[in-house]
Design a protein around this motif. Structure first.
Motif, PDB file in Angstrom:
ATOM      1  N   LYS A 111       1.331  -1.347   0.063  1.00 52.40           N
ATOM      2  CA  LYS A 111       0.340  -0.037   0.055  1.00 52.40           C
ATOM      3  C   LYS A 111       0.450   1.484  -0.337  1.00 52.40           C
ATOM      4  CE  LYS A 111      -3.533   2.444   2.537  1.00 52.40           C
ATOM      5  NZ  LYS A 111      -4.215   2.232   3.739  1.00 52.40           N
ATOM      6  N   ASN A 112       0.326   2.382  -1.054  1.00 49.79           N
ATOM      7  CA  ASN A 112       1.179   3.749  -0.722  1.00 49.79           C
ATOM      8  C   ASN A 112       1.505   4.443   0.105  1.00 49.79           C
ATOM      9  OD1 ASN A 112       1.254   2.884  -3.630  1.00 49.79           O
ATOM     10  ND2 ASN A 112      -0.565   4.417  -3.696  1.00 49.79           N
ATOM     11  N   PRO A 113       2.631   4.372   0.810  1.00 51.64           N
ATOM     12  CA  PRO A 113       3.272   5.062   2.363  1.00 51.64           C
ATOM     13  C   PRO A 113       2.881   6.893   1.924  1.00 51.64           C
ATOM     14  CG  PRO A 113       4.860   4.487   0.998  1.00 51.64           C
ATOM     15  CD  PRO A 113       3.823   3.839   0.121  1.00 51.64           C
ATOM     16  N   PRO A 114       2.863   7.504   3.046  1.00 49.27           N
ATOM     17  CA  PRO A 114       2.414   8.419   2.641  1.00 49.27           C
ATOM     18  C   PRO A 114       3.634   9.275   2.046  1.00 49.27           C
ATOM     19  CG  PRO A 114       2.178   8.114   4.890  1.00 49.27           C
ATOM     20  CD  PRO A 114       2.803   6.954   4.568  1.00 49.27           C
ATOM     21  N   PHE A 115       5.317   9.029   1.629  1.00 46.57           N
ATOM     22  CA  PHE A 115       5.906   9.973   1.246  1.00 46.57           C
ATOM     23  C   PHE A 115       6.135   9.265   0.129  1.00 46.57           C
ATOM     24  CE2 PHE A 115       8.188   6.056   2.623  1.00 46.57           C
ATOM     25  CZ  PHE A 115       8.190   5.095   1.687  1.00 46.57           C
ATOM     26  N   HIS A 116       5.394   8.290  -0.661  1.00 44.85           N
ATOM     27  CA  HIS A 116       5.341   7.788  -2.003  1.00 44.85           C
ATOM     28  C   HIS A 116       3.323   7.653  -2.163  1.00 44.85           C
ATOM     29  CE1 HIS A 116       6.919   6.503  -5.714  1.00 44.85           C
ATOM     30  NE2 HIS A 116       6.653   5.362  -5.820  1.00 44.85           N
ATOM     31  N   PRO A 117       2.655   8.798  -2.485  1.00 48.75           N
ATOM     32  CA  PRO A 117       1.110   8.340  -2.457  1.00 48.75           C
ATOM     33  C   PRO A 117       0.640   7.642  -4.063  1.00 48.75           C
ATOM     34  CG  PRO A 117       1.853  10.574  -2.244  1.00 48.75           C
ATOM     35  CD  PRO A 117       3.039  10.360  -2.199  1.00 48.75           C
ATOM     36  N   GLU A 118       1.907   8.279  -4.490  1.00 51.78           N
ATOM     37  CA  GLU A 118       1.313   8.100  -5.866  1.00 51.78           C
ATOM     38  C   GLU A 118       1.763   6.770  -7.036  1.00 51.78           C
ATOM     39  OE1 GLU A 118       6.022   9.904  -6.910  1.00 51.78           O
ATOM     40  OE2 GLU A 118       3.545  10.010  -5.886  1.00 51.78           O
ATOM     41  N   GLY A 119       2.108   5.776  -5.798  1.00 49.37           N
ATOM     42  CA  GLY A 119       2.857   4.114  -6.331  1.00 49.37           C
ATOM     43  C   GLY A 119       3.697   3.947  -7.411  1.00 49.37           C
ATOM     44  N   ASP A 120       3.929   3.105  -7.493  1.00 52.02           N
ATOM     45  CA  ASP A 120       5.344   2.542  -8.601  1.00 52.02           C
ATOM     46  C   ASP A 120       4.190   2.542 -10.170  1.00 52.02           C
ATOM     47  OD1 ASP A 120       7.245   3.724  -7.975  1.00 52.02           O
ATOM     48  OD2 ASP A 120       7.439   2.328  -5.909  1.00 52.02           O
ATOM     49  N   PHE A 121       3.067   0.911  -9.517  1.00 49.00           N
ATOM     50  CA  PHE A 121       2.842  -0.646 -10.746  1.00 49.00           C
ATOM     51  C   PHE A 121       1.897  -0.394 -10.515  1.00 49.00           C
ATOM     52  CE2 PHE A 121       7.610  -1.078 -10.423  1.00 49.00           C
ATOM     53  CZ  PHE A 121       7.717  -0.969 -11.550  1.00 49.00           C
ATOM     54  N   ALA A 122       0.570  -1.152 -11.542  1.00 51.94           N
ATOM     55  CA  ALA A 122      -0.428  -1.759 -11.436  1.00 51.94           C
ATOM     56  C   ALA A 122       0.165  -2.390 -11.246  1.00 51.94           C
ATOM     57  CB  ALA A 122      -1.516  -1.171 -12.324  1.00 51.94           C
ATOM     58  N   LEU A 123      -1.190  -3.383 -10.513  1.00 52.42           N
ATOM     59  CA  LEU A 123      -1.158  -5.448 -11.004  1.00 52.42           C
ATOM     60  C   LEU A 123      -2.033  -5.256 -11.205  1.00 52.42           C
ATOM     61  CD1 LEU A 123       0.831  -7.333  -9.443  1.00 52.42           C
ATOM     62  CD2 LEU A 123      -0.959  -7.604  -7.649  1.00 52.42           C
TER      63      LEU A 123
END
Length: 238
Positions: free
Chosen positions: A146-158
């Motif tokens: 789950k996206n942490p507060p410091f990285h709200p936009e995420g990296d990949f869809a699954l």
């Protein structure tokens, strides 16, 4: 299966603590971050572990030694300056061999992660036992969180256990994965190279598998985070 723990980062946001101590040796609940990872790997039967280092790297070797007291065999891959993640793997290729290996950051804290789940995620056969052509095999398997507060936009869809660069919702790469060493054939040892572009290249080809980890996971990036993890459990606080 072998494993690699990344321990070469400078840890700029953790200064001044990291001026005199490598970030992976900072302690959570009385134990260095990297030791939590070593013990979790050993618990899963993964005892051959490569550790790269740069900043204060000799301190890492002096602290951990050969790994025998953890039930592990530790090998070290020194870097004059940090080569980034993919560059660090390329530098350590001769220690990792030609079989898939686990790679994990030395500064994450996920004390309950079960590394035995990663032993069979990269398959060479289809569900009916027929060998897959090499160009159809997954090149890596990553865990997302789950996206942490410091990285709200995420990296990949699954999508159906396959990572995608496009799509919603996006989740954050947990810095835990399994890789085929052939992924790094194009990176000469000693080269600075990031892992992200390589992952996105293979994700576009549909060759990165993955799953979601829902257990406790922290990317320890600030002193405030470290202090919060070291607070006594809620019920034990004065």
């Amino acid at each position: 299966m072998k494993a690699m723990i990344f321990a070469a980062g400078r840890g700029e946001r953790m200064r001044p603590l990291t001026d005199s101590c490598p970030k992976p040796l900072l302690k959570v609940r009385g134990r260095p971050l990297i030791v939590w990872q070593i013990l979790s790997l050993v618990r899963a039967g993964i005892t051959e572990i490569v550790i790269n280092h740069a900043h204060l790297g000799q301190m890492i070797e002096d602290t951990l030694g050969d790994g025998s007291r953890f039930g592990a065999r530790l090998l070290y891959s020194p870097e004059g300056t940090a080569l980034e993640t993919a560059g660090g793997i390329a530098q350590a290729r001769h220690l990792l061999g030609e079989q898939p290996f686990i790679a994990v950051s030395g500064d994450i804290w996920c004390p309950h992660f079960d590394y035995s789940e990663l032993l069979t995620v990269l398959e060479d056969e289809d569900p009916w036992g027929k060998p897959l052509p090499e160009d159809q095999r997954d090149m890596a398997w990553l865990y997302l969180v789950k996206n942490p507060p410091f990285h709200p936009e995420g990296d990949f869809a699954l999508n159906n256990f396959a990572l995608a660069n496009e799509g919603q919702p996006k989740l954050t790469f947990a810095n835990i994965g399994v890789y085929r060493p052939q992924m790094f054939d194009g990176i000469p040892p000693g080269t600075h190279a990031k892992l992200g572009p390589l992952l996105r290249q293979y994700a576009d080809q549909g060759r990165i598998g993955g799953d979601v980890y829902r257990g406790e996971w922290h990317n320890v990036g600030t002193i405030d985070q470290l202090e919060a993890l070291n607070l006594p459990p809620q019920g034990n606080r004065p």
